[in-house]
Design a protein around this motif. Sequence first.
Motif, PDB file in Angstrom:
ATOM      1  N   VAL A  64       1.025  -1.221  -0.123  1.00 25.49           N
ATOM      2  CA  VAL A  64       0.015   0.044   0.154  1.00 25.49           C
ATOM      3  C   VAL A  64       0.943   1.295   0.077  1.00 25.49           C
ATOM      4  CG1 VAL A  64      -1.703   1.213   1.250  1.00 25.49           C
ATOM      5  CG2 VAL A  64      -2.066  -1.187   1.173  1.00 25.49           C
ATOM      6  N   LYS A  65       1.861   1.100   1.038  1.00 23.26           N
ATOM      7  CA  LYS A  65       2.987   2.592   0.812  1.00 23.26           C
ATOM      8  C   LYS A  65       3.380   2.482  -0.339  1.00 23.26           C
ATOM      9  CE  LYS A  65       7.219   3.860   3.203  1.00 23.26           C
ATOM     10  NZ  LYS A  65       8.150   3.127   4.192  1.00 23.26           N
ATOM     11  N   TYR A  66       3.913   1.964  -1.074  1.00 21.90           N
ATOM     12  CA  TYR A  66       4.514   1.971  -2.701  1.00 21.90           C
ATOM     13  C   TYR A  66       3.348   2.136  -3.547  1.00 21.90           C
ATOM     14  CZ  TYR A  66       8.467   1.135   0.293  1.00 21.90           C
ATOM     15  OH  TYR A  66       9.409   1.066   1.426  1.00 21.90           O
ATOM     16  N   GLY A  67       2.168   2.116  -3.579  1.00 25.10           N
ATOM     17  CA  GLY A  67       0.989   2.203  -4.691  1.00 25.10           C
ATOM     18  C   GLY A  67       0.470   1.138  -4.975  1.00 25.10           C
ATOM     19  N   GLY A  68       0.590  -0.079  -4.555  1.00 22.86           N
ATOM     20  CA  GLY A  68      -0.090  -1.236  -5.064  1.00 22.86           C
ATOM     21  C   GLY A  68      -1.539  -1.349  -4.248  1.00 22.86           C
ATOM     22  N   ASN A  69      -2.391  -1.837  -5.048  1.00 27.13           N
ATOM     23  CA  ASN A  69      -3.612  -2.199  -4.570  1.00 27.13           C
ATOM     24  C   ASN A  69      -4.444  -3.657  -4.491  1.00 27.13           C
ATOM     25  OD1 ASN A  69      -4.395  -2.527  -7.259  1.00 27.13           O
ATOM     26  ND2 ASN A  69      -5.391  -0.496  -7.467  1.00 27.13           N
ATOM     27  N   SER A  70      -3.710  -4.608  -4.876  1.00 22.65           N
ATOM     28  CA  SER A  70      -4.394  -5.861  -4.897  1.00 22.65           C
ATOM     29  C   SER A  70      -3.132  -6.632  -5.046  1.00 22.65           C
ATOM     30  CB  SER A  70      -4.776  -5.932  -6.547  1.00 22.65           C
ATOM     31  OG  SER A  70      -5.538  -7.223  -6.528  1.00 22.65           O
ATOM     32  N   ILE A  71      -3.696  -8.022  -4.738  1.00 24.53           N
ATOM     33  CA  ILE A  71      -2.802  -9.184  -4.454  1.00 24.53           C
ATOM     34  C   ILE A  71      -3.237 -10.550  -5.211  1.00 24.53           C
ATOM     35  CG2 ILE A  71      -1.497  -8.524  -2.344  1.00 24.53           C
ATOM     36  CD1 ILE A  71      -3.080 -10.810  -0.823  1.00 24.53           C
ATOM     37  N   ARG A  72      -2.366 -11.349  -5.845  1.00 24.57           N
ATOM     38  CA  ARG A  72      -2.941 -12.450  -6.146  1.00 24.57           C
ATOM     39  C   ARG A  72      -2.311 -13.632  -5.335  1.00 24.57           C
ATOM     40  NH1 ARG A  72      -0.216 -15.471 -11.193  1.00 24.57           N
ATOM     41  NH2 ARG A  72      -1.513 -17.291 -11.225  1.00 24.57           N
ATOM     42  N   THR A  73      -3.223 -14.555  -5.227  1.00 29.38           N
ATOM     43  CA  THR A  73      -2.904 -15.697  -4.670  1.00 29.38           C
ATOM     44  C   THR A  73      -2.960 -16.940  -5.566  1.00 29.38           C
ATOM     45  OG1 THR A  73      -5.062 -16.407  -3.459  1.00 29.38           O
ATOM     46  CG2 THR A  73      -3.750 -15.114  -2.382  1.00 29.38           C
ATOM     47  N   TRP A  74      -2.455 -18.332  -5.303  1.00 29.26           N
ATOM     48  CA  TRP A  74      -2.486 -19.179  -6.179  1.00 29.26           C
ATOM     49  C   TRP A  74      -3.559 -20.447  -5.566  1.00 29.26           C
ATOM     50  CZ3 TRP A  74       1.404 -15.999  -5.410  1.00 29.26           C
ATOM     51  CH2 TRP A  74       1.780 -15.397  -6.574  1.00 29.26           C
ATOM     52  N   GLY A  75      -3.712 -20.483  -4.299  1.00 31.14           N
ATOM     53  CA  GLY A  75      -4.502 -21.806  -3.895  1.00 31.14           C
ATOM     54  C   GLY A  75      -5.483 -21.126  -2.811  1.00 31.14           C
ATOM     55  N   ILE A  76      -6.396 -21.881  -2.815  1.00 31.65           N
ATOM     56  CA  ILE A  76      -7.475 -21.374  -2.019  1.00 31.65           C
ATOM     57  C   ILE A  76      -7.195 -21.394  -0.536  1.00 31.65           C
ATOM     58  CG2 ILE A  76      -8.904 -23.466  -1.714  1.00 31.65           C
ATOM     59  CD1 ILE A  76     -10.202 -19.881  -2.948  1.00 31.65           C
ATOM     60  N   ASP A  77      -6.391 -22.456  -0.038  1.00 35.67           N
ATOM     61  CA  ASP A  77      -6.033 -22.579   1.479  1.00 35.67           C
ATOM     62  C   ASP A  77      -5.401 -21.038   1.825  1.00 35.67           C
ATOM     63  OD1 ASP A  77      -7.125 -24.832   1.417  1.00 35.67           O
ATOM     64  OD2 ASP A  77      -5.056 -25.913   1.259  1.00 35.67           O
ATOM     65  N   SER A  78      -4.781 -20.401   0.821  1.00 32.39           N
ATOM     66  CA  SER A  78      -4.084 -19.304   1.539  1.00 32.39           C
ATOM     67  C   SER A  78      -4.983 -18.245   1.904  1.00 32.39           C
ATOM     68  CB  SER A  78      -3.252 -18.511   0.300  1.00 32.39           C
ATOM     69  OG  SER A  78      -3.839 -18.091  -0.902  1.00 32.39           O
ATOM     70  N   LEU A  79      -6.101 -17.959   1.611  1.00 26.64           N
ATOM     71  CA  LEU A  79      -7.243 -16.980   2.037  1.00 26.64           C
ATOM     72  C   LEU A  79      -7.428 -17.195   3.813  1.00 26.64           C
ATOM     73  CD1 LEU A  79      -9.835 -17.221  -0.900  1.00 26.64           C
ATOM     74  CD2 LEU A  79      -7.736 -15.966  -0.679  1.00 26.64           C
ATOM     75  N   ASP A  80      -7.053 -18.436   4.184  1.00 30.95           N
ATOM     76  CA  ASP A  80      -7.191 -18.423   5.595  1.00 30.95           C
ATOM     77  C   ASP A  80      -5.787 -18.298   6.270  1.00 30.95           C
ATOM     78  OD1 ASP A  80     -10.018 -18.985   5.577  1.00 30.95           O
ATOM     79  OD2 ASP A  80      -9.723 -20.913   5.426  1.00 30.95           O
ATOM     80  N   GLU A  81      -4.839 -18.054   5.276  1.00 33.19           N
ATOM     81  CA  GLU A  81      -3.447 -17.848   6.255  1.00 33.19           C
ATOM     82  C   GLU A  81      -3.670 -16.313   7.136  1.00 33.19           C
ATOM     83  OE1 GLU A  81       0.584 -15.493   4.811  1.00 33.19           O
ATOM     84  OE2 GLU A  81      -0.603 -16.252   3.215  1.00 33.19           O
ATOM     85  N   LYS A  82      -2.845 -16.747   8.256  1.00 27.91           N
ATOM     86  CA  LYS A  82      -3.283 -15.607   9.201  1.00 27.91           C
ATOM     87  C   LYS A  82      -2.155 -14.591   9.394  1.00 27.91           C
ATOM     88  CE  LYS A  82      -6.986 -17.097  11.641  1.00 27.91           C
ATOM     89  NZ  LYS A  82      -7.129 -18.331  11.050  1.00 27.91           N
ATOM     90  N   ILE A  83      -2.325 -13.392   9.361  1.00 27.31           N
ATOM     91  CA  ILE A  83      -1.541 -12.197   9.327  1.00 27.31           C
ATOM     92  C   ILE A  83      -1.898 -11.380  10.519  1.00 27.31           C
ATOM     93  CG2 ILE A  83      -0.373 -10.338   7.940  1.00 27.31           C
ATOM     94  CD1 ILE A  83      -1.032 -11.595   5.364  1.00 27.31           C
ATOM     95  N   ASP A  84      -0.905 -11.282  11.236  1.00 26.51           N
ATOM     96  CA  ASP A  84      -1.445 -10.422  12.701  1.00 26.51           C
ATOM     97  C   ASP A  84      -2.479 -11.031  13.151  1.00 26.51           C
ATOM     98  OD1 ASP A  84       0.753  -8.804  12.419  1.00 26.51           O
ATOM     99  OD2 ASP A  84      -0.305  -7.233  11.390  1.00 26.51           O
ATOM    100  N   GLY A  85      -2.753 -12.440  13.204  1.00 18.51           N
ATOM    101  CA  GLY A  85      -3.845 -12.886  13.976  1.00 18.51           C
ATOM    102  C   GLY A  85      -5.331 -12.837  13.101  1.00 18.51           C
TER     103      GLY A  85
END
Length: 433
Positions: A64-85
């Motif tokens: 976000v700091k450098y101007g991005g607005n989107s990410i792409r993932t490869w597998g559906i399991d990654s959507l449940d990956e925890k970041i800062d809980g």
Amino acid sequence: MTPLKRHLFHVMLSASLLCQPALAATPPAVAIRQDDKGNFTLLRDGEPYLIHGAGGSSHLKDLVKYGGNSIRTWGIDSLDEKIDGKPLLDYCQELGITVTAGIWIGHQRHGFDYSDETQLKKQRDMVREAVRKYRGHPALLMWGLGNEMEGPESDGKDTRIWKELNVLAAIVKEEDPGHPVMTVIAGAAESKVKGILGNYPNIDVLGVNAYAGASGAIRAVKQAGWKKPFVLTEFGPQGHWEVSKTSWNAPIEPTSRNKAASYYATLSLLAENTDICLGSYVFLWGQKQEVTSTWYGMFLSSGEKLPTVDAVCRAWTGKWPDNRAPRITTFETPLKEATVAPGQTVTVTAAAEDPESDTMTWEWSVCEESIDRRSGGDAEAAPPAVSGSIVSQENGAATIKTPVKPGNYRLFVIVRDGKGGASADNTPFRVAR
């Protein structure tokens, strides 16, 4: 139920609802519009949305700091990956980042058989379940149905794959008509595009992964007859299969400066081809071992950003970041792409510039050449460092003792600015008696 128990039940229910992710009552509508001139625009909540994206799920505040607005993932399991809980989708929603949610579709090189009805049914059920689970999340931008499932080295003429993807896309659309379906192929080969055109009408967006040919991918798909929207879904430096090699077949990694120039040039060209291009995803917003530890990652494993991050920031925002990474300008060594004797002592030097004149520190290392080479970006094991190879080092100079064991190696140099920026270069060499 007594009045007291009923009251306690409603209190507990209200508390549990407050703990749920803060999702929008109605997720933002995502659609693709084509104007009377044939130009496509991605719309999110009715507003034009140009993808300034990255592949990966680390360093998202930096994105976000450098101007991005989107990410792409490869597998559906990654959507449940925890970041800062928090689950990835919730975390992205808080940062204002959208997600192209990848649904991994079977690869034949991993044992998937597109003639096996049992495997096909299991995969169809998986796709339906995944869409049902995540279709209401406000961070969802589109579905990434498959990634290079035709095989990175295939000609794309196996129509079973495209026909099955058409079935799967129909399932996605049935379950979620509110988000476009994109499928990602390896390269922009005409035979692959024509295979999709002839067998996969349910596709909304064609995603292409390309490296040396990234800047020409739009032209290539158009020449093959593609007239729907396009996203450059993965691009970066020249791929390890596209570069010059030593006499012993070690690929020569582009310099950190050349990588940054490559990212910037590709993004600049995409900006001039907005008729079908909805945006792009740089690769990799993070770090990984693939041939080397520095080839594709835009960050070091220790967390510092590399010059490629600065380059995409400039392309996305029109401005350089407040503090830019240092840049290695020279890297001189008799080991460069050379065959040397074991136990030989040599002097190596490098120079760098820092745009803010920050104090720079240097790190030198020798690693064995990777022998765990995989296809299509599959996970690789990192080769070990060679202990005792750095006799001495001071700033941009070091004395190296070549390994006593004959074999293939790489000499790495990293310079850091102490402010979160770095550059990294390497050269392969060989030890022989």
